[in-house]
Motif scaffolding. Structure first.
Motif, PDB file in Angstrom:
ATOM      1  N   SER A 167       0.385  -1.454  -0.193  1.00 49.59           N
ATOM      2  CA  SER A 167      -0.340   0.108  -0.302  1.00 49.59           C
ATOM      3  C   SER A 167       1.153   1.700   0.036  1.00 49.59           C
ATOM      4  O   SER A 167       0.552   1.963  -1.090  1.00 49.59           O
ATOM      5  N   LYS A 168       2.007   1.066   0.470  1.00 51.27           N
ATOM      6  CA  LYS A 168       2.967   2.866   0.680  1.00 51.27           C
ATOM      7  C   LYS A 168       3.520   2.937  -0.911  1.00 51.27           C
ATOM      8  O   LYS A 168       3.436   3.223  -1.131  1.00 51.27           O
ATOM      9  N   VAL A 169       4.093   1.783  -1.559  1.00 51.63           N
ATOM     10  CA  VAL A 169       5.083   1.530  -2.840  1.00 51.63           C
ATOM     11  C   VAL A 169       3.521   2.050  -3.940  1.00 51.63           C
ATOM     12  O   VAL A 169       4.134   2.874  -4.400  1.00 51.63           O
ATOM     13  N   ASN A 170       2.944   1.655  -3.619  1.00 48.20           N
ATOM     14  CA  ASN A 170       1.433   1.730  -4.526  1.00 48.20           C
ATOM     15  C   ASN A 170       1.275   3.953  -4.120  1.00 48.20           C
ATOM     16  O   ASN A 170       0.868   4.555  -5.548  1.00 48.20           O
ATOM     17  N   GLN A 171       0.875   3.934  -2.865  1.00 50.93           N
ATOM     18  CA  GLN A 171       0.896   6.090  -2.663  1.00 50.93           C
ATOM     19  C   GLN A 171       2.141   6.087  -3.791  1.00 50.93           C
ATOM     20  O   GLN A 171       1.635   7.298  -4.151  1.00 50.93           O
ATOM     21  N   LEU A 172       3.448   6.014  -2.732  1.00 45.28           N
ATOM     22  CA  LEU A 172       4.396   6.538  -3.785  1.00 45.28           C
ATOM     23  C   LEU A 172       4.502   6.156  -5.428  1.00 45.28           C
ATOM     24  O   LEU A 172       4.549   7.205  -5.821  1.00 45.28           O
ATOM     25  N   LEU A 173       4.579   5.170  -5.838  1.00 44.75           N
ATOM     26  CA  LEU A 173       3.644   4.863  -7.332  1.00 44.75           C
ATOM     27  C   LEU A 173       3.107   6.457  -7.809  1.00 44.75           C
ATOM     28  O   LEU A 173       2.934   6.808  -8.773  1.00 44.75           O
ATOM     29  N   SER A 174       2.035   5.909  -7.038  1.00 46.53           N
ATOM     30  CA  SER A 174       0.621   6.893  -7.725  1.00 46.53           C
ATOM     31  C   SER A 174       0.784   8.931  -7.171  1.00 46.53           C
ATOM     32  O   SER A 174       1.046   9.296  -7.868  1.00 46.53           O
ATOM     33  N   GLN A 175       1.557   8.983  -6.180  1.00 47.83           N
ATOM     34  CA  GLN A 175       2.144  10.263  -6.409  1.00 47.83           C
ATOM     35  C   GLN A 175       3.096  11.002  -7.186  1.00 47.83           C
ATOM     36  O   GLN A 175       3.880  12.047  -7.151  1.00 47.83           O
ATOM     37  N   ASP A 176       3.812  10.349  -8.216  1.00 44.46           N
ATOM     38  CA  ASP A 176       4.633   9.759  -8.947  1.00 44.46           C
ATOM     39  C   ASP A 176       6.344  10.380  -7.969  1.00 44.46           C
ATOM     40  O   ASP A 176       7.597  11.067  -8.662  1.00 44.46           O
TER      41      ASP A 176
END
Length: 177
Positions: free
Chosen positions: A52-61
């Motif tokens: 979840s943390k990684v996906n958030q970082l990815l979505s925030q570029d």
């Protein structure tokens, strides 16, 4: 030229487990790349909070992902490291292998702690390598953390079963003198 940094699972996990990706983002803004294989390893249901943390970082570029396509130089190297190692060499994990292959072919930096398994490849491919202790040291030098905070982070990482070379951050700093 600003080199991309290809993280393997263990190195990025060290910071994810203790919720300190802010250190990575401050030091290496727009340079952090996770191979698809690392994302796959982080998608394990037992550690879904890390995913979840990684996906958030990815979505925030804040970080990027990288694929290894079949037939590319990256794929050939990845295949050799994971499936068909050269004589006398052992297979390594998919996350480590993908980070090594991408760092070599794309002329980047490898972020990996697992030196026991990959040291020979670092030397063979003349890769620059970052480890969790090196990253924390860089954060100290940049004033992002102080020694006390470094010791706290270090202890939290060890508590989460991250393998670090010394019992404390201060002990690590003493090895650099």
């Amino acid at each position: 030229m600003i080199e991309p940094i290809f993280f393997d699972t263990d190195c990025i996990s060290s910071f994810l487990w203790v919720d300190r990706t802010d250190i990575l983002l401050s030091l290496y803004a727009k340079r952090i790349i996770l191979p698809e294989q690392v994302l796959d390893e982080l998608s394990n249901p037992s550690i879904s909070h890390l995913s979840s943390k990684v996906n958030q970082l990815l979505s925030q570029d804040e970080i990027r992902k990288a694929e290894i396509l079949v037939g590319t130089e990256e794929f050939k190297l990845y295949y050799m490291l994971t499936i068909n190692p050269q004589s006398g060499q052992k297979r390594i994990g998919k996350g480590e292998a993908s980070a090594i292959a991408l760092a070599k072919v794309r002329k980047g930096v490898l972020a990996s702690n697992n030196l026991k398994d990959i040291q020979r490849y670092i030397k063979l491919f003349h890769l620059r390598n970052l480890t969790t202790p090196m990253i924390l040291h860089a954060a100290l030098l940049k004033g992002l953390i102080d020694e006390s905070e470094g010791n706290t982070i270090w202890a939290q990482m060890i508590k989460k079963r991250r393998r670090l070379p010394t019992p404390t951050f201060n002990d690590y700093l003493n090895t650099l003198k």
